[in-house]
Design a protein around this motif. Structure first.
Motif, PDB file in Angstrom:
ATOM      1  N   ARG A   1       0.837  -1.204   0.000  1.00  0.00           N
ATOM      2  CA  ARG A   1       0.000   0.000   0.000  1.00  0.00           C
ATOM      3  C   ARG A   1       0.873   1.255   0.000  1.00  0.00           C
ATOM      4  O   ARG A   1       0.619   2.206  -0.756  1.00  0.00           O
ATOM      5  CB  ARG A   1      -0.925  -0.002   1.218  1.00  0.00           C
TER       6      ARG A   1
ATOM      7  N   LYS B   1       2.609   1.709  -3.411  1.00  0.00           N
ATOM      8  CA  LYS B   1       1.692   2.241  -4.418  1.00  0.00           C
ATOM      9  C   LYS B   1       1.472   3.747  -4.233  1.00  0.00           C
ATOM     10  O   LYS B   1       1.357   4.495  -5.204  1.00  0.00           O
ATOM     11  CB  LYS B   1       0.353   1.507  -4.359  1.00  0.00           C
ATOM     12  N   LEU B   2       1.453   4.177  -2.975  1.00  0.00           N
ATOM     13  CA  LEU B   2       1.302   5.611  -2.722  1.00  0.00           C
ATOM     14  C   LEU B   2       2.519   6.379  -3.248  1.00  0.00           C
ATOM     15  O   LEU B   2       2.374   7.443  -3.863  1.00  0.00           O
ATOM     16  CB  LEU B   2       1.123   5.871  -1.224  1.00  0.00           C
TER      17      LEU B   2
ATOM     18  N   MET C   1       2.328   6.515  -6.992  1.00  0.00           N
ATOM     19  CA  MET C   1       1.246   7.389  -7.431  1.00  0.00           C
ATOM     20  C   MET C   1       1.671   8.850  -7.433  1.00  0.00           C
ATOM     21  O   MET C   1       1.275   9.625  -8.313  1.00  0.00           O
ATOM     22  CB  MET C   1       0.025   7.202  -6.516  1.00  0.00           C
TER      23      MET C   1
ATOM     24  N   VAL D   1      -2.768  11.423 -12.509  1.00  0.00           N
ATOM     25  CA  VAL D   1      -3.605  11.385 -11.304  1.00  0.00           C
ATOM     26  C   VAL D   1      -3.651  12.794 -10.722  1.00  0.00           C
ATOM     27  O   VAL D   1      -2.607  13.405 -10.477  1.00  0.00           O
ATOM     28  CB  VAL D   1      -3.057  10.394 -10.261  1.00  0.00           C
TER      29      VAL D   1
ATOM     30  N   GLU E   1      -7.192  13.459  -6.188  1.00  0.00           N
ATOM     31  CA  GLU E   1      -7.255  12.005  -6.097  1.00  0.00           C
ATOM     32  C   GLU E   1      -6.082  11.461  -5.285  1.00  0.00           C
ATOM     33  O   GLU E   1      -6.236  10.518  -4.490  1.00  0.00           O
ATOM     34  CB  GLU E   1      -7.252  11.395  -7.501  1.00  0.00           C
ATOM     35  N   LYS E   2      -4.920  12.047  -5.451  1.00  0.00           N
ATOM     36  CA  LYS E   2      -3.762  11.631  -4.649  1.00  0.00           C
ATOM     37  C   LYS E   2      -4.028  11.845  -3.167  1.00  0.00           C
ATOM     38  O   LYS E   2      -3.752  10.969  -2.341  1.00  0.00           O
ATOM     39  CB  LYS E   2      -2.517  12.414  -5.084  1.00  0.00           C
TER      40      LYS E   2
ATOM     41  N   ARG F   1      -6.891  12.035  -1.705  1.00  0.00           N
ATOM     42  CA  ARG F   1      -7.937  11.108  -1.258  1.00  0.00           C
ATOM     43  C   ARG F   1      -7.345   9.745  -0.924  1.00  0.00           C
ATOM     44  O   ARG F   1      -7.689   9.128   0.093  1.00  0.00           O
ATOM     45  CB  ARG F   1      -9.000  10.964  -2.343  1.00  0.00           C
ATOM     46  N   ARG F   2      -6.423   9.259  -1.760  1.00  0.00           N
ATOM     47  CA  ARG F   2      -5.835   7.946  -1.534  1.00  0.00           C
ATOM     48  C   ARG F   2      -4.917   7.950  -0.312  1.00  0.00           C
ATOM     49  O   ARG F   2      -4.842   6.944   0.420  1.00  0.00           O
ATOM     50  CB  ARG F   2      -5.061   7.508  -2.771  1.00  0.00           C
ATOM     51  N   VAL F   3      -4.224   9.049  -0.090  1.00  0.00           N
ATOM     52  CA  VAL F   3      -3.378   9.139   1.105  1.00  0.00           C
ATOM     53  C   VAL F   3      -4.246   9.094   2.360  1.00  0.00           C
ATOM     54  O   VAL F   3      -3.948   8.369   3.324  1.00  0.00           O
ATOM     55  CB  VAL F   3      -2.522  10.422   1.078  1.00  0.00           C
TER      56      VAL F   3
ATOM     57  N   GLU G   1      -7.154   7.787   2.560  1.00  0.00           N
ATOM     58  CA  GLU G   1      -7.716   6.438   2.620  1.00  0.00           C
ATOM     59  C   GLU G   1      -6.733   5.480   3.299  1.00  0.00           C
ATOM     60  O   GLU G   1      -7.146   4.618   4.102  1.00  0.00           O
ATOM     61  CB  GLU G   1      -8.037   5.963   1.203  1.00  0.00           C
ATOM     62  N   ALA G   2      -5.455   5.600   2.984  1.00  0.00           N
ATOM     63  CA  ALA G   2      -4.444   4.752   3.616  1.00  0.00           C
ATOM     64  C   ALA G   2      -4.374   5.024   5.123  1.00  0.00           C
ATOM     65  O   ALA G   2      -4.248   4.085   5.933  1.00  0.00           O
ATOM     66  CB  ALA G   2      -3.075   5.004   2.976  1.00  0.00           C
TER      67      ALA G   2
END
Length: 250
Positions: free
Chosen positions: A133, A136-137, A140, A146, A150-151, A153-155, A157-158
């Motif tokens: 995980r 992938k961050l 990204m 991206v 969105e970046k 948001r994913r951070v 989320e992690a």
């Protein structure tokens, strides 16, 4: 008294009648010509009147269309003004977004670094999954396709996944070096308070000691409780009390 010749009188009467008939015919012919001319004139007048009426109707229709176009143009003017105002606001926002993007990228990089450090210091459960995980961050952040939103948001989320680990119970199977031999074991994670394991044959059990950063062996009396906790985590048993050794993480 003079006597009139009857023959002469008859001739005079006949001549007078002939003259009157000729005059009458002329009058009738002229009257017919006048009537015919009047009819033609009336026809022209009717045609002109119809043409004028048609033109008047077209004029009225055009006036209505012009009035409608005036109203429509006035509305368009308002819309164009609003759109120009919105464009100005968007341009101002874009300028602000550019500033925010320049500031948020370093923030996200610091957040990922902080998360990596946290995982390294944390109880070592699901090491492969958590490492992937984070990898992938990192990958990204170098991608141009991206968006920054969105970046971010994913951070976040992690981070949320890591937060959820602290309030859940989980069982999973993985390989572990036990007494110098790699063996398949069942792990039981209880929040971040405890990470325990038991071998598949149920002969050896252990618990992660955060102070020494290694697994320590547990007495056989804990094996049944660990197995019970694993079944509860897998929803094979209803939630129940467990009696387990706990090494609280710092």
């Amino acid at each position: 008294m003079k006597c009139v010749n009857p023959l002469l009188l008859a001739g005079l009467l006949a001549t007078a009648s002939s003259v009157q008939a000729s005059d009458l015919n002329q009058v009738v012919e002229k009257s017919s010509a006048i009537n015919e001319s009047a009819q033609k004139t009336q026809t022209k007048i009717d045609s002109i009147a119809d043409s004028m009426q048609s033109r008047l109707q077209k004029f009225k229709t055009l006036n209505k269309e012009i009035d409608g176009l005036n109203v429509y143009n006035a509305q368009l003017d308002k819309q164009i003004k609003n759109q120009l105002d919105e464009m100005n606001a968007i341009n101002a926002s874009m300028d602000q977004v550019s500033v925010i993007e320049r500031q948020i990228t370093p923030l996200m990089l610091r957040m990922i670094t902080g998360l990596e450090q946290f995982v390294q210091l944390d109880v070592p459960f699901l090491p492969k999954e958590r490492a992937e995980r984070l990898s992938k961050l990192r990958a990204m952040m170098d991608r141009a396709d991206v968006t920054s939103s969105e970046k971010f948001r994913r951070v976040l989320e992690a981070y949320q996944v890591e937060v959820d680990y602290g309030r859940t119970i989980e069982a999973y199977t993985a390989l572990l070096n036990v007494d110098g031999q790699e063996r398949e074991v069942d792990f039981l994670r209880i929040g971040r308070m405890e990470l325990l394991y038991v071998t598949k044959d149920g002969s050896i059990a252990g618990s992660w000691d955060q102070a020494s950063k290694k697994f320590v062996a547990l007495e056989d009396t804990s094996i049944s409780q660990i197995k019970k906790g694993i079944r509860i985590a897998r929803k094979q048993l209803a939630p129940d009390m467990l009696s387990l050794p706990v090494h609280a993480s710092e």
